[in-house]
Write a protein that holds these residues in place. Structure first.
Motif, PDB file in Angstrom:
ATOM      1  N   THR A 142      42.974  43.704  29.536  1.00  0.00           N
ATOM      2  CA  THR A 142      44.006  44.177  30.454  1.00  0.00           C
ATOM      3  C   THR A 142      44.265  43.173  31.565  1.00  0.00           C
ATOM      4  OG1 THR A 142      43.416  46.462  29.957  1.00  0.00           O
ATOM      5  CG2 THR A 142      44.678  46.096  31.965  1.00  0.00           C
ATOM      6  N   SER A 143      43.275  42.373  31.918  1.00  0.00           N
ATOM      7  CA  SER A 143      43.428  41.272  32.865  1.00  0.00           C
ATOM      8  C   SER A 143      42.526  40.147  32.394  1.00  0.00           C
ATOM      9  CB  SER A 143      43.059  41.702  34.286  1.00  0.00           C
ATOM     10  OG  SER A 143      41.693  42.067  34.363  1.00  0.00           O
ATOM     11  N   LEU A 144      42.669  38.948  32.989  1.00  0.00           N
ATOM     12  CA  LEU A 144      41.884  37.810  32.530  1.00  0.00           C
ATOM     13  C   LEU A 144      41.401  36.984  33.717  1.00  0.00           C
ATOM     14  CD1 LEU A 144      40.857  36.097  30.106  1.00  0.00           C
ATOM     15  CD2 LEU A 144      42.991  34.790  30.289  1.00  0.00           C
ATOM     16  N   SER A 145      40.101  36.723  33.750  1.00  0.00           N
ATOM     17  CA  SER A 145      39.477  35.847  34.743  1.00  0.00           C
ATOM     18  C   SER A 145      38.452  34.974  34.039  1.00  0.00           C
ATOM     19  CB  SER A 145      38.787  36.661  35.847  1.00  0.00           C
ATOM     20  OG  SER A 145      39.699  37.476  36.548  1.00  0.00           O
ATOM     21  N   SER A 146      38.034  33.902  34.709  1.00  0.00           N
ATOM     22  CA  SER A 146      36.943  33.077  34.191  1.00  0.00           C
ATOM     23  C   SER A 146      35.812  33.083  35.206  1.00  0.00           C
ATOM     24  CB  SER A 146      37.403  31.646  33.926  1.00  0.00           C
ATOM     25  OG  SER A 146      37.754  30.996  35.134  1.00  0.00           O
ATOM     26  N   VAL A 147      34.573  33.094  34.705  1.00  0.00           N
ATOM     27  CA  VAL A 147      33.386  33.073  35.551  1.00  0.00           C
ATOM     28  C   VAL A 147      32.603  31.807  35.229  1.00  0.00           C
ATOM     29  CG1 VAL A 147      31.326  34.289  36.304  1.00  0.00           C
ATOM     30  CG2 VAL A 147      33.308  35.595  35.499  1.00  0.00           C
ATOM     31  N   THR A 154      34.255  33.279  40.318  1.00  0.00           N
ATOM     32  CA  THR A 154      35.231  33.961  39.481  1.00  0.00           C
ATOM     33  C   THR A 154      36.633  33.517  39.855  1.00  0.00           C
ATOM     34  OG1 THR A 154      33.811  35.906  39.221  1.00  0.00           O
ATOM     35  CG2 THR A 154      36.148  36.192  38.765  1.00  0.00           C
ATOM     36  N   THR A 155      37.418  33.102  38.870  1.00  0.00           N
ATOM     37  CA  THR A 155      38.797  32.655  39.089  1.00  0.00           C
ATOM     38  C   THR A 155      39.740  33.574  38.331  1.00  0.00           C
ATOM     39  OG1 THR A 155      38.090  30.348  39.291  1.00  0.00           O
ATOM     40  CG2 THR A 155      40.421  30.748  38.856  1.00  0.00           C
ATOM     41  N   ALA A 156      40.639  34.246  39.039  1.00  0.00           N
ATOM     42  CA  ALA A 156      41.624  35.115  38.403  1.00  0.00           C
ATOM     43  C   ALA A 156      42.679  34.264  37.704  1.00  0.00           C
ATOM     44  CB  ALA A 156      42.269  36.027  39.435  1.00  0.00           C
ATOM     45  N   LEU A 157      42.977  34.590  36.458  1.00  0.00           N
ATOM     46  CA  LEU A 157      43.942  33.829  35.678  1.00  0.00           C
ATOM     47  C   LEU A 157      45.209  34.619  35.372  1.00  0.00           C
ATOM     48  CD1 LEU A 157      41.442  32.195  33.139  1.00  0.00           C
ATOM     49  CD2 LEU A 157      42.455  31.141  35.184  1.00  0.00           C
ATOM     50  N   LEU A 158      45.064  35.850  34.907  1.00  0.00           N
ATOM     51  CA  LEU A 158      46.208  36.688  34.583  1.00  0.00           C
ATOM     52  C   LEU A 158      45.947  38.096  35.100  1.00  0.00           C
ATOM     53  CD1 LEU A 158      46.875  35.566  30.882  1.00  0.00           C
ATOM     54  CD2 LEU A 158      48.287  35.021  32.882  1.00  0.00           C
ATOM     55  N   PRO A 159      46.869  38.653  35.901  1.00  0.00           N
ATOM     56  CA  PRO A 159      46.656  39.996  36.442  1.00  0.00           C
ATOM     57  C   PRO A 159      46.985  41.069  35.419  1.00  0.00           C
ATOM     58  CG  PRO A 159      48.785  39.180  37.139  1.00  0.00           C
ATOM     59  CD  PRO A 159      48.138  38.055  36.345  1.00  0.00           C
ATOM     60  N   ALA A 160      46.597  42.286  35.718  1.00  0.00           N
ATOM     61  CA  ALA A 160      46.982  43.418  34.880  1.00  0.00           C
ATOM     62  C   ALA A 160      48.498  43.591  34.941  1.00  0.00           C
ATOM     63  CB  ALA A 160      46.288  44.688  35.352  1.00  0.00           C
TER      64      ALA A 160
END
Length: 261
Positions: A142-147, A154-160
């Motif tokens: 539903t959303s995408l981040s990288s750790v 943690t870096t947010a890449l794509l929001p919900a």
């Protein structure tokens, strides 16, 4: 227990929702049973054994052999949702990230997959209690981040998505540069993460009766996309599979599955 199933260490299941992986000829899988979800190992000889390091409430799992061989999984506990990693022979996992109190009651971490170089893990935060067509057809995040494994950043890449679509970030290119999703109704979108540019793939002509697009997957060379189409009719569900001619533009129908009603 033994199964006559060879384990290919080169094998990799496409998709952005971790379902297991292979390290040194052993497959690490999540198995559903009457007792819930359990982690097991499957050796190249077909021997199945429990993998006790994972808790029973683990629902997504991914492996990497880039650099150091490791596993990553998401735990949906009663008091917190967290992401953990460990080597295959470790006795204790390392926690990468824990959901903050503000969201842990209604969101849970989900493992997407490891980055190609093994330095970070792609994760999502999914709402809890999903049902209906979101769960039936949704195979992504539903959303995408990288750790980052070293810094724990943690870096947010794509929001919900803002329109309520769930589990729709479906797959990622092998070099981690682009994501394909079905978050926009009746369109498949390829998103370049670095530039935020988008390319659109339209469903085949004559498929207007299929209102739900899901399960988008890049081809092995990352140059085309296959996806499913579903009518969304609970009384007589039917579906189809289509493939694009490239990473934008048109697509063509491969096969259809008639309804049962």
């Amino acid at each position: 227990m033994t199964l006559p199933l060879p384990v290919d260490p080169r094998a990799r299941v496409r998709g952005l929702r971790g379902t297991g992986g292979v390290i040194a000829g052993t497959a690490y899988l999540l198995e559903n049973s009457e007792h819930g979800v359990a982690a097991v190992t499957l050796s190249s000889s077909g021997t199945v054994a429990p993998f006790a390091l994972l808790e029973p409430n683990t629902f997504t799992l991914a492996t990497t052999t880039a650099g150091t061989a490791r596993l990553a999984w998401a735990v949906d506990g009663t008091s917190s949702s967290r992401v953990e990693i460990a080597g295959p022979s470790a006795t204790r996992p390392t926690t990468l990230v824990t959901a903050p109190p503000s969201i842990r009651t209604d969101h849970s971490y989900v493992i997407g997959r490891w980055a190609a170089d093994g330095t970070s893990v792609f994760v999502g935060l999914d709402p809890t209690g999903l049902g209906g067509y979101d769960v039936l057809f949704g195979t992504g995040l539903t959303s995408l981040s990288s750790v980052d494994v070293a810094t724990l950043r943690t870096t947010a890449l794509l929001p919900a998505p803002t329109d309520g679509q769930m589990l729709c970030y479906d797959d990622m290119t092998r070099d981690d540069t682009a994501v394909v999703d079905t978050c926009t109704r009746r369109l498949v979108t390829v998103r370049t993460l670095a530039t935020h540019s988008v390319r659109l793939i339209s469903p085949p002509p004559g498929t207007a009766a299929y209102r739900i697009l899901r399960s988008a997957r890049f081809s092995p060379d990352d140059l085309r996309v296959a996806f499913s189409l579903n009518a969304g009719d609970v009384s007589s569900e039917r579906g189809a599979v289509a493939v694009s001619d490239g990473l934008s533009g048109s697509s063509r129908l491969l096969t259809e599955f008639p309804g049962s009603g």
